[in-house]
Design a protein around this motif. Structure first.
Motif, PDB file in Angstrom:
ATOM      1  N   ALA A 110       2.513   9.948  -9.871  1.00  0.00           N
ATOM      2  CA  ALA A 110       1.635  10.062 -11.036  1.00  0.00           C
ATOM      3  C   ALA A 110       0.877  11.378 -11.001  1.00  0.00           C
ATOM      4  O   ALA A 110       0.790  12.087 -12.000  1.00  0.00           O
ATOM      5  CB  ALA A 110       0.648   8.893 -11.053  1.00  0.00           C
ATOM      6  N   ILE A 111       0.356  11.721  -9.812  1.00  0.00           N
ATOM      7  CA  ILE A 111      -0.390  12.976  -9.684  1.00  0.00           C
ATOM      8  C   ILE A 111       0.516  14.155 -10.011  1.00  0.00           C
ATOM      9  O   ILE A 111       0.146  15.063 -10.748  1.00  0.00           O
ATOM     10  CB  ILE A 111      -0.960  13.127  -8.268  1.00  0.00           C
ATOM     11  N   GLN A 155       2.221   1.754  -3.360  1.00  0.00           N
ATOM     12  CA  GLN A 155       1.131   2.222  -4.197  1.00  0.00           C
ATOM     13  C   GLN A 155       0.918   3.717  -4.020  1.00  0.00           C
ATOM     14  O   GLN A 155       0.761   4.457  -4.981  1.00  0.00           O
ATOM     15  CB  GLN A 155      -0.151   1.469  -3.792  1.00  0.00           C
ATOM     16  N   ILE A 189       3.692   5.711  -5.676  1.00  0.00           N
ATOM     17  CA  ILE A 189       3.526   5.717  -7.134  1.00  0.00           C
ATOM     18  C   ILE A 189       2.438   6.700  -7.533  1.00  0.00           C
ATOM     19  O   ILE A 189       2.600   7.490  -8.461  1.00  0.00           O
ATOM     20  CB  ILE A 189       3.166   4.317  -7.656  1.00  0.00           C
ATOM     21  N   THR A 190       1.308   6.644  -6.803  1.00  0.00           N
ATOM     22  CA  THR A 190       0.202   7.541  -7.127  1.00  0.00           C
ATOM     23  C   THR A 190       0.620   8.987  -6.963  1.00  0.00           C
ATOM     24  O   THR A 190       0.284   9.837  -7.790  1.00  0.00           O
ATOM     25  CB  THR A 190      -1.000   7.260  -6.221  1.00  0.00           C
ATOM     26  N   SER A 207      -3.745  16.884  -2.684  1.00  0.00           N
ATOM     27  CA  SER A 207      -3.490  15.495  -3.089  1.00  0.00           C
ATOM     28  C   SER A 207      -2.833  14.717  -1.968  1.00  0.00           C
ATOM     29  O   SER A 207      -3.178  13.563  -1.709  1.00  0.00           O
ATOM     30  CB  SER A 207      -2.583  15.461  -4.313  1.00  0.00           C
ATOM     31  N   LEU A 220      -4.256  11.336  -0.406  1.00  0.00           N
ATOM     32  CA  LEU A 220      -3.493  10.084  -0.455  1.00  0.00           C
ATOM     33  C   LEU A 220      -3.263   9.521   0.931  1.00  0.00           C
ATOM     34  O   LEU A 220      -3.416   8.318   1.168  1.00  0.00           O
ATOM     35  CB  LEU A 220      -2.149  10.325  -1.134  1.00  0.00           C
ATOM     36  N   ILE A 238       1.119  14.292 -13.766  1.00  0.00           N
ATOM     37  CA  ILE A 238      -0.060  14.787 -14.473  1.00  0.00           C
ATOM     38  C   ILE A 238      -0.205  16.284 -14.265  1.00  0.00           C
ATOM     39  O   ILE A 238      -0.426  17.042 -15.206  1.00  0.00           O
ATOM     40  CB  ILE A 238      -1.337  14.072 -13.990  1.00  0.00           C
ATOM     41  N   ARG A 285       0.826  -1.221   0.000  1.00  0.00           N
ATOM     42  CA  ARG A 285       0.000   0.000   0.000  1.00  0.00           C
ATOM     43  C   ARG A 285       0.845   1.248   0.000  1.00  0.00           C
ATOM     44  O   ARG A 285       0.519   2.234  -0.663  1.00  0.00           O
ATOM     45  CB  ARG A 285      -0.907   0.007   1.237  1.00  0.00           C
TER      46      ARG A 285
END
Lengths: 757, 334, 327
Positions: free
Chosen positions: C21-22, C14, C17-18, C300, C304, C25, C11
Motif C-alpha cells: 500500500a505504501i 498485514q 499488505i501495508t 518505510s 514496518l 501510494i 501480522r
C-alpha cells in the motif's frame, strides 16, 4: 410542541449531563489550566483586530527599519524658466552621472520625458555627524529642452562628457553642460531594442585607441554606431555607422523578427570574436563585428572602420528544440544575457543564455550556448519548490559567472542565480528569492554593498544579497512609476559611504534613497523612529511580531480545529462501522486503518504536501489524513464493547435498523471518547502544522506561527533575533499544551481509574 | 391450534468455536447451545424456562426474537416461521415479539431519557406520527407499569432511576407496541430481592390485562413457580422436563429437576432439606456426554443411560420428561 | 504458545499488505508531482549521460503508467535504485553513508530516553503528589508539546552560537581538535546537541507514559498483596510494578526505534546533520526522485519492521492480544 419548547427540552436533557461532566472535569487542576489557556487563545483569535496594534499587512515604515538617507524632488523645474507639469510628462529612467570607477561618485541625476523636457539635479554629500552617517543634498540644477520623443538617454564619458540620446529614429549626442546637440545620426527607424554600451581601450606598442560601440534594432534591422578616439594627441574621434537586415537565407530562416535587446561582446584585443548577438523569433544570430585597422599611412594601428560583418554563427531554435525534445519559444526584450560580460581573454569560454517559455502551464526554460560558436551547452527548467510552473520573464547578467533569471507565477515573482556551468540554481539550488508581484526592473548589481536591487509591480523594492536572498524589502509608499535604477555611490575619504538608487514615484517625483547597509530590521522590541511601538519587535520584513502572533492565532485555531474535527469525524465513523458490522467489513476497514497507522507519517506528509502545493487547506487535509487512524482503532474497540450491551439488543428488538443503532445508540455513547481524542488530535495537529510549515510546506499567504519560524530560518536571522524566535515557539507550545491538558483532564472524567486514588 | 401462541419445533443452535483451518482439513468444534428443542407456548400463558447457566435458555430467548439465527428448526408463530424470516420481514415481525432483558443497568441507553427509550419502538414501527402522540402513548405505557406520576419519570435518565424502576421502563418499552408475545430473560434476577415480587406481580397483571403470553426465562424455580403456568426444565441444550408448575414442583420425574428442587431454599428453617447427591459440575456444551446428557452426574445412572439418549416423552397427561426411568410405574424410591 | 503461529502469520501478511500500500501510494504521489522526470534528468550537471540512460531504463520513462508501476515495484523490492540526480552517485552509496548516522543519533537517543524515562516515571509514580512529581510532570508536559525543531533551535542558539561549545552543523569535521584526538570523539561532539534535543523530547513522552502505566498497575490488587506480604518497597516497585507497567513502554520503544528514522527529518534539518532525513528533504525539494523514492522506501521498511517487531513482542508478552487479533 413548538421549537422553543423542544429546544428547552434538549437543553434540559443535556444540561444535567453537561453539568455532571463539568463537575468531574473541574476536579482536575491541569484541566482547568488547560481550559484557561485555550480560552485565552480563543479570545485573542476572536478579538484579534482589536488586540493587534497593526493590521496583518503592516510593515514597518522605512524610517524605522532603515537608517536611510533620502530625498524627494518634485519634477516641476520651478525657477528654471521652463514650465513643466510633471503629471503631463511621460518619464523615463533617471540618468545619473558618476565619476569613473572605482569611485563611481554620484554627481548629478537627470530626469527626462518623452515630451522633450529634462530636469537635472545636482547631488552633493553632507556630513551629518562627524564620521558616521552621511547624507546627500539634492538641489535643482536646471531644466532643458531636448528632442521630442526621446526614448533613451545615457551619460557617457568618452574623452568628453555627453548624453547618448535616441529620439524617434535619430541618434544624438547632447553635450553634458547644456544638452546641445553635437552629433546627429539618422538611424532610419525608431529603435525598439538597445544593446549594452561597450568601450574598450585598445593599445599596441605604437598607439592607444579607445572604442565605444552601441547597437540598436527594430524588428528587422540592426544599426550600430561606433566611435574611436586615440589616447594620445588631439586627433579627432572617428565615428562609424553600420546597419544590417537580419536573415539567414541559406537555411531558409527568412522573415526573422528581432525580439530582444542585442548584446555586444568584445574581447580585449579586438582581434577575434567581437560579436553582436541578436535574438530573433526563430533563431539566435551572431554577427561578427568587423574592425578594420589601418595598416599603413600616418598612424598605423588606428581603427579605420567598425561595421556589422557577416553572420558568424546561428542557432536554429527548431533544430535544437527537436534534438532536445522540447520547444524553444523565447521571451521578448530580455531574451538573452551573456555570462561575465567583461573584457575576456581569448582563451576564456563564455556562455550566452536564452530565456524561453514553452507555453501552456509549464515552467520556463533557459538554454545555454557557447558564445564562441553557438554550440548547445545545457538547458534547464526554471523551477523551485515553491514555484513549479513559473514563466520566465527574462535572463540578465550576473555580477559573477552565471546569470540571473526573473520569472513570474501569479502572484509572486522569482529571481534566481543560475550557475554558468550547469544551468542549475546556484548555491546548491538555494540562490533564489520569491518576491511579491512581477519584477519590472532589471536586477542591478550594486558593487558597493554587494547587493542586487530590483523593484516589482507591487511597489516594492527588494535588495538581495549575493546569494540572491532578499534581506531588505520595503514598499515605496508613493508608488513606483519608473522602476528602480542604481545611480551610484557617495564617497568620502575614499570610502563608500552610501549607495543610492532612484525611483520616479507616482506623484510624480524623483526619489533618491541610499542603501547604506544600515538596514536594521529585524527590529528588537521598542519604539521606532516613526513613533510606532513594536511590542515584540519586527521580523526582517518589518512585520510586527506581536501582530503576527495575534492574527496567527486565528489560523492556528482554524487549522487545528478543522483538521482534528475531520480526522475525528472520519475516525469515529470508520471505527463505528468496523465495530458494529464486524466480519469482513471490519477486516477491510481495520486493514485500511492499520496501513495508515503504520505509515511513516512525516515522510509521506511531506510528499503529499509537495504534490498538493502549499496552502492552508491542503495542510488541513494532510494533517487529517494522518490523524484519523488512531481514533478509528479506539472507537472500534469501544464499539465492540458497547455492541454487547443489552440496550443495543433492545434497540434491535425495538425494530431499529443499522443506521439508527449506530447513530442513535452507539455514537452518543462513544461521544465522550470522541471528544477526548479530539482534544489530543488538536494538540497534535498544531504541532504538525508547525513542523510542516517549518520544513517549507506551509502556506506563504497565511500567517501561522510555523511560517513565522520558517521565515526566520530562511532569512538567516535565526541566531540573532530572539524576539522573533521565541514567541512563536512559546505560543505553539502553550496552545498545544492547553489542548493536551484538556484532553488529560477529560481522560480522567471518562476513564475514572486515572483519577487520584 | 388457536390455543397455541407459539410452537417451537426441533429448534437447534450450534455455535462454531475454534475454526479448524479448513484447507488443512481441520474439523470445527461446535458448542451445542440448543439441541433440537420442541415445546409450545399457549395463548395467555406464562411459560417458564428454567435451568442453570449455560443450559441454553437465554439462547432460546434470543432465537425467538431473532437476535440469533437458528441453525435449524422452526418457530411457528402467527402463520409464519420466525426461524426462516427474511431480513425485510424482520421489521414487521419485531412489532409482535418483544423482549425484556436481564440487566436493568445495561438494557437502557444511558444517554436517552425514559421518554426517548419507550418511544423508540413506537417511532420505528410508525405507530405514532407526532410528538404529542408519542408522548401520549409513552405516558400510557408508564401508567401501565406503575411509574406514576408520569411527568416525574418521563424525562429522567436511567441513572436517575432505581433498578426496579428501570426494569419497569424496560417493560413499558416492550409493552408500548402491544406485542403478541414477550420473552422475559431473567427479568428479576438482578433486582434486589425485595423488589422482585413487585415486578413479577406487575408482569402477571399485565398478562391478565392484555392477554400477552410470556416466555419467562429464569434459573430460579421459586419465581418460576410464582409466575408461570407451565415450567420447562432445560439441561445442556435440551428440555428434560415439561409440565404445569404445580405438577413439576410436587412431582418431578427427572433427576435433575429433583436436584434443583432440593436446592431451593425453603422458608421453614425447621424443615430439613436433604440435598440430592449429584456429582461434579455441568459439563461444557462443547463436549456433550453420550447417551443421556445427565448420566455422568446422575446418582441413578445405569448402562442404558450411557448408551441411549432418552426422549422427551409423556409420562402423564401434560407432563413430559426425558428420562429412561420417568415411566409411570417405574418410579424410583428415594 | 497458543495462537502464536496464527498471530504471526496474520501480522506478517498485514505488514506485506501495508508495504505494498505504501509503495502504491508513493508511486502515485510521485506521478502526481508537477515535473517531468525527463526534464529533471536534463537539469543535473553532476550526473553523467550514461547514468541518465541507466535511470531512464531503470524507471522506464517511456512506458505507460501500468508498466511503470510494476517496474517501480520491482526496483524497490530488489533495492535497485539507480543514481542520484543531484549527486551523480549511486543511491545505494548515499544510503549506506547516511543510514548509520541517523541510526546512531536516534537509536542512541531513544535508548537513553527510554531507560531514563522508565526509571524516572517509575520513581515519581511511586511517590505520587510530591513536588518532584509535580515539577517533572509539568516539565514533561511542556517538552512533550514543544515543536521539536524549536527546541533544537533554542539549544543550537544557546550552546552553539552563544557559548560556542558545540558546532553549528554537520556530522564530522576532520579539521577539528577533537578529531585529532580520536575521530569518534569528533563525531560525539557533533552528535551531542541533536542527541540532547531528541532525548529531552522523547523523554517527556516516556516519563508520562511510564507514570500513567505505573499508576494503573499500582492500584491493582497484586501490588497491594505484595506490599502486605512485607516485601521491600524497592523490590515491589521495580520487580513487580515496573515490570508490568513497562509493557506499553516496551511496545512503544520498539515502535520508537522504527519511527526514529522518520523523526530524523526535522531535527536533521535544524542541525544540518547529514543523515537520511536530511537527504530525504533535500531530495524532495530538488526533485531528485531516485533518492527520494529510495529514502522513503527504506524509511518505510524500517518503520514496518519495527512495528512488526513490536507486535510480535507484545503478542509474546500479552496473550490477550493474540486472541483478539485472530478472533
Amino acid at each position: 410542541m413548538s421549537f422553543v419548547d423542544s429546544l428547552k427540552i434538549v437543553l434540559r436533557r443535556n444540561w444535567k449531563r453537561l453539568n455532571q461532566t463539568w463537575k468531574l472535569y473541574k476536579r482536575s487542576k491541569i484541566g482547568l489550566i488547560g481550559l484557561a489557556i485555550m480560552l485565552g487563545f480563543v479570545v485573542v483569535a476572536v478579538f484579534a483586530p482589536i488586540i493587534a496594534p497593526y493590521d496583518p499587512q503592516f510593515a514597518a515604515p522605512n524610517e524605522d527599519v532603515f537608517v536611510a538617507d533620502l530625498s524627494t524632488q518634485a519634477l516641476n523645474a520651478t525657477g528654471t524658466g521652463i514650465p513643466i507639469d510633471p503629471r503631463n510628462e511621460t518619464w523615463h529612467d533617471p540618468v545619473p552621472k558618476w565619476t569613473p570607477p572605482p569611485e563611481s561618485n554620484l554627481v548629478s541625476i537627470l530626469a527626462y520625458s518623452s515630451q522633450g523636457h529634462a530636469i537635472r539635479y545636482v547631488v552633493d554629500f553632507v556630513s551629518i555627524e562627524s564620521g558616521s552617517a552621511l547624507g546627500i543634498e539634492v538641489t535643482l540644477d536646471t531644466a532643458f529642452l531636448i528632442p521630442q520623443n526621446t526614448s533613451f538617454m545615457k551619460y557617457v564619458y568618452f574623452r568628453s562628457e555627453y548624453y547618448m540620446t535616441v529620439s524617434d529614429s535619430t541618434y544624438w549626442e547632447l553635450t553634458y553642460d547644456d544638452l546641445t546637440p553635437r552629433r546627429e545620426v539618422n538611424i532610419g527607424f525608431a529603435p525598439i531594442y538597445l544593446s549594452n554600451l561597450w568601450w574598450i581601450p585598445r593599445s599596441t606598442e605604437v598607439v592607444q585607441d579607445e572604442i565605444v560601440c552601441f547597437a540598436m534594432a527594430n524588428e528587422t534591422t540592426l544599426f550600430m554606431t561606433a566611435k574611436a578616439h586615440p589616447g594620445i594627441g588631439e586627433f579627432n574621434e572617428r565615428f562609424f555607422v553600420s546597419s544590417k537586415q537580419v536573415s539567414v537565407p541559406d537555411v531558409n530562416l527568412t522573415d526573422l523578427k528581432i525580439i530582444g535587446d542585442p548584446i555586444i561582446i568584445l574581447d580585449a584585443n579586438f582581434d577575434n570574436d567581437t560579436l553582436l548577438i541578436v535574438p530573433t523569433d526563430k533563431a539566435l544570430l551572431a554577427y561578427k563585428i568587423d574592425i578594420s585597422i589601418r595598416t599603413g599611412g600616418l598612424l598605423p594601428g588606428l581603427v579605420d572602420d567598425v561595421t556589422i560583418g557577416n553572420l558568424f554563427w546561428y542557432v536554429d531554435y527548431q533544430a535544437i528544440g527537436d534534438t532536445l525534445g522540447t520547444t524553444i519559444n523565447p521571451v521578448e526584450k530580455h531574451t538573452i544575457a551573456v555570462e561575465n560580460p567583461g573584457p575576456r581573454k581569448p582563451e576564456s569560454k563564455d556562455r550566452i543564455a536564452l530565456a524561453s517559455n514553452p507555453g501552456g502551464n509549464e515552467a520556463g526554460n533557459l538554454f545555454s550556448f557557447w558564445t564562441a560558436n553557438g554550440t548547445f551547452n545545457w538547458w534547464t527548467t526554471v523551477t523551485v519548490p515553491e514555484m513549479r510552473s513559473a514563466s520566465v520573464e527574462g535572463v540578465h547578467a550576473s555580477d559573477r559567472r552565471g546569470f540571473l533569471v526573473t520569472a513570474w507565477q501569479s502572484p509572486q515573482g522569482l529571481v534566481a542565480g543560475i550557475e554558468g556551468d550547469t544551468g542549475r540554481i546556484s548555491g546548491n539550488l538555494t540562490y533564489y528569492s520569491l518576491v511579491e508581484g512581477k519584477i519590472v526592473s532589471v536586477p542591478q548589481f550594486v558593487s558597493g554593498n554587494r547587493r542586487y536591487i530590483l523593484s516589482t509591480d507591487q511597489d516594492k523594492v527588494y535588495m538581495l544579497r549575493e546569494n540572491v536572498k532578499s534581506d531588505i524589502v520595503f514598499s515605496i509608499e508613493k508608488g513606483i512609476l519608473v522602476p528602480v535604477v542604481y545611480v551610484g555611490n557617495i564617497m568620502t575619504q575614499h570610502q563608500i559611504a552610501g549607495n543610492y538608487y532612484s525611483i520616479i514615484t507616482r506623484e510624480p517625483a524623483l526619489f533618491i534613497q541610499s542603501l547604506t547597509g544600515a538596514y536594521i530590521a529585524p527590529l528588537p522590541p521598542g519604539v521606532g523612529n516613526s513613533g510606532n511601538v513594536y511590542i515584540l519587535g519586527t521580523d526582517v520584513f518589518g512585520h510586527d511580531i506581536f501582530t503576527q502572533l495575534v492574527y496567527g492565532t486565528q489560523n492556528e485555531l482554524a487549522v487545528g480545529l478543522t483538521a482534528a474535527f475531520i480526522a475525528v469525524g472520519i475516525g469515529t465513523l470508520i471505527g463505528l462501522m468496523a465495530g458494529y458490522f464486524g466480519g469482513i467489513v471490519d477486516s477491510i476497514l481495520m486493514r485500511f486503518t492499520d496501513i495508515f497507522l503504520t505509515l511513516p507519517i512525516l515522510v509521506i506528509a511531506l510528499l503529499l504536501a509537495s504534490v498538493l502545493g502549499p496552502s492552508l487547506f491542503n495542510l488541513i487535509i494532510v494533517i487529517s489524513v494522518f490523524s484519523w487512524a488512531g481514533i478509528a482503532r479506539v472507537i472500534r474497540a469501544q464499539t465492540l464493547t458497547l455492541k454487547e450491551r443489552d440496550f443495543i439488543k433492545a434497540a434491535k428488538v425495538s425494530g431499529a435498523g443499522h443506521r439508527q443503532i449506530m447513530f442513535r445508540h452507539l455514537a452518543p455513547n462513544v461521544l465522550p471518547l470522541t471528544f477526548l481524542y479530539m482534544a489530543y488530535t488538536i494538540s497534535g495537529a498544531i504541532i504538525t502544522e508547525a513542523i510542516l510549515s517549518f520544513l517549507g510546506m506551509g502556506d506563504p499567504t497565511a500567517i501561522t506561527w510555523g511560517m513565522m519560524l520558517q521565515y526566520l530560518r530562511i532569512s538567516g536571522h535565526t541566531l540573532d533575533a530572539p524576539w522573533w524566535f521565541l514567541p512563536p515557539g512559546i505560543a505553539i507550545t502553550l496552545l498545544s499544551l492547553s489542548f493536551y491538558l484538556i484532553g488529560r483532564a477529560f481522560d480522567e472524567v471518562v476513564n475514572p481509574r486515572l483519577r487520584a486514588r | 391450534m388457536e390455543e397455541v401462541a407459539m410452537k417451537i419445533v426441533e429448534l437447534t443452535k450450534y455455535f462454531e468455536i475454534g475454526r479448524g483451518l479448513k484447507i488443512f482439513g481441520g474439523k470445527s468444534t461446535y458448542l451445542k447451545a440448543v439441541d433440537h428443542v420442541t415445546f409450545n407456548v399457549r395463548n395467555r400463558e406464562i411459560m417458564a424456562l428454567v435451568g442453570e447457566s449455560g443450559c441454553g435458555k437465554t439462547t432460546i430467548g434470543f432465537l425467538i426474537v431473532r437476535l440469533e439465527d437458528p441453525t435449524s428448526g422452526h418457530i411457528l408463530f402467527e402463520q409464519g416461521d420466525i426461524a426462516t424470516l427474511k431480513k425485510k420481514e424482520l421489521k414487521s415481525f419485531r412489532r409482535n415479539v418483544q423482549m425484556i432483558f436481564q440487566d436493568p443497568y445495561s438494557s437502557l441507553n444511558p444517554r436517552l431519557t425514559v421518554m426517548q427509550t419507550v418511544a423508540e419502538p413506537l417511532i420505528n414501527h410508525k405507530m405514532v406520527v407526532t410528538a404529542d402522540e408519542a408522548r401520549e402513548n409513552v405516558a400510557m405505557a408508564l401508567e401501565d407499569v406503575g411509574l406514576v406520576p408520569v411527568d416525574e419519570y418521563i424525562e429522567r435518565f436511567p441513572h436517575e432511576l432505581s433498578g426496579g424502576e428501570r426494569q419497569r421502563v424496560a417493560i413499558a418499552r416492550a409493552l408500548a407496541v402491544r406485542p403478541k408475545f414477550i420473552v422475559a430473560d431473567e427479568p428479576v434476577s438482578m433486582l434486589d430481592v425485595s423488589i422482585r415480587a413487585g415486578v413479577m406481580r406487575l408482569m402477571l397483571d399485565l398478562r391478565d390485562k392484555y392477554g400477552i403470553p410470556f416466555l419467562f426465562i429464569t434459573h430460579d424455580l421459586a419465581s418460576a413457580r410464582f409466575m408461570a403456568d407451565r415450567i420447562a426444565v432445560m439441561y445442556l441444550g435440551k428440555i428434560v422436563e415439561l409440565a404445569g408448575s404445580d405438577e413439576v414442583i410436587s412431582n418431578p420425574r427427572h433427576p435433575y429437576t429433583k436436584a434443583l428442587l432440593r436446592a431451593v431454599p425453603v422458608g421453614d428453617p425447621n424443615r430439613e432439606r436433604v440435598p440430592l447427591p449429584i456429582k461434579g459440575e455441568i459439563p461444557s456444551a462443547i463436549d456433550i456426554p453420550t447417551g443421556c446428557r445427565f448420566h455422568p452426574r446422575c446418582p441413578w445412572a445405569e448402562d442404558i443411560c450411557k448408551q441411549a439418549e432418552p426422549e422427551l416423552k409423556e409420562y402423564r397427561e401434560d407432563h413430559l420428561a426425558a428420562c429412561h426411568f420417568a415411566v409411570e410405574g417405574k418410579e424410583r424410591v428415594e | 504458545m497458543a495462537g502464536m503461529r496464527r498471530y504471526l502469520a496474520s501480522r506478517i501478511i498485514q505488514t506485506i499488505i501495508t508495504l505494498f500500500a505504501i509503495l502504491t501510494i508513493t508511486f502515485f504521489l510521485f506521478e502526481a508531482l508537477p515535473a517531468r522526470p525527463d526534464d529533471l534528468l536534463s537539469q543535473s550537471p553532476l550526473i553523467k549521460p550514461s547514468q541518465k540512460e541507466y535511470l531512464r531504463e531503470l524507471y522506464g520513462f517511456d512506458r505507460p503508467v501500468e508498466e511503470r508501476y510494476f517496474i517501480f515495484l520491482k526496483n524497490m523490492l530488489t533495492f535497485d535504485f539507480g543514481y542520484s540526480i543531484s549527486f551523480g552517485r549511486p543511491v545505494m552509496d548515499l544510503l549506506q553513508e547516511r543510514i548509520p548516522r541517523t541510526l546512531l543519533l536516534f537509536g542512541l537517543a531513544t535508548i537513553i530516553a527510554y531507560v531514563v524515562g522508565a526509571t524516572v516515571g517509575t520513581l515519581i509514580a511511586w511517590r505520587r503528589g510530591g513536588v518532584t512529581d509535580g515539577t517533572t510532570v509539568v516539565a514533561s508536559l511542556v517538552f512533550y508539546n514543544m515543536p521539536s525543531f524549536w527546541l533544537g533551535l533554542i539549544l543550537l542558539f544557546l550552546f552553539a552560537f552563544i557559548l560556542g561549545w558545540f558546532p553549528l552543523a554537520g556530522y564530522a569535521d576532520p579539521t577539528s581538535d577533537y578529531y585529532a584526538i580520536h575521530p569518534a570523539l569528533d563525531v560525539a561532539w557533533h552528535l551531542f546537541l541533536p542527541l540532547i534535543t531528541l532525548v529531552l523530547l522523547t523523554l517527556a513522552g516516556t516519563v508520562l507514559l511510564m507514570r500513567t502505566s505505573m499508576l494503573d498497575v499500582i492500584g491493582e490488587n497484586y501490588i497491594l498483596t505484595a506490599i502486605a506480604k512485607g516485601l521491600k518497597e524497592r523490590t515491589v516497585m521495580f520487580k513487580h510494578a515496573a515490570r508490568n507497567a513497562s509493557l506499553p513502554l516496551i511496545t512503544s520503544f520498539v515502535i520508537a526505534i522504527a519511527f526514529s528514522i522518520g523523526g530524523a527529518v526535522v531535527l536533521e534539518q535544524v542541525f544540518s546533520y547529514p543523515g537520511i532525513g536530511f537527504l530525504y528533504i533535500t531530495a524532495l525539494f530538488q526533485l531528485d526522485f531516485p533518492v527520494a523514492l529510495a529514502t522513503l522506501y527504506i524509511i518505510s521498511l524500517f518503520v514496518l519492521i519495527g512495528n512488526l517487531g513490536a507486535d510480535i513482542l507484545y503478542g509474546y508478552l500479552d496473550p490477550r492480544i493474540r486472541v483478539e487479533a485472530t478472533g
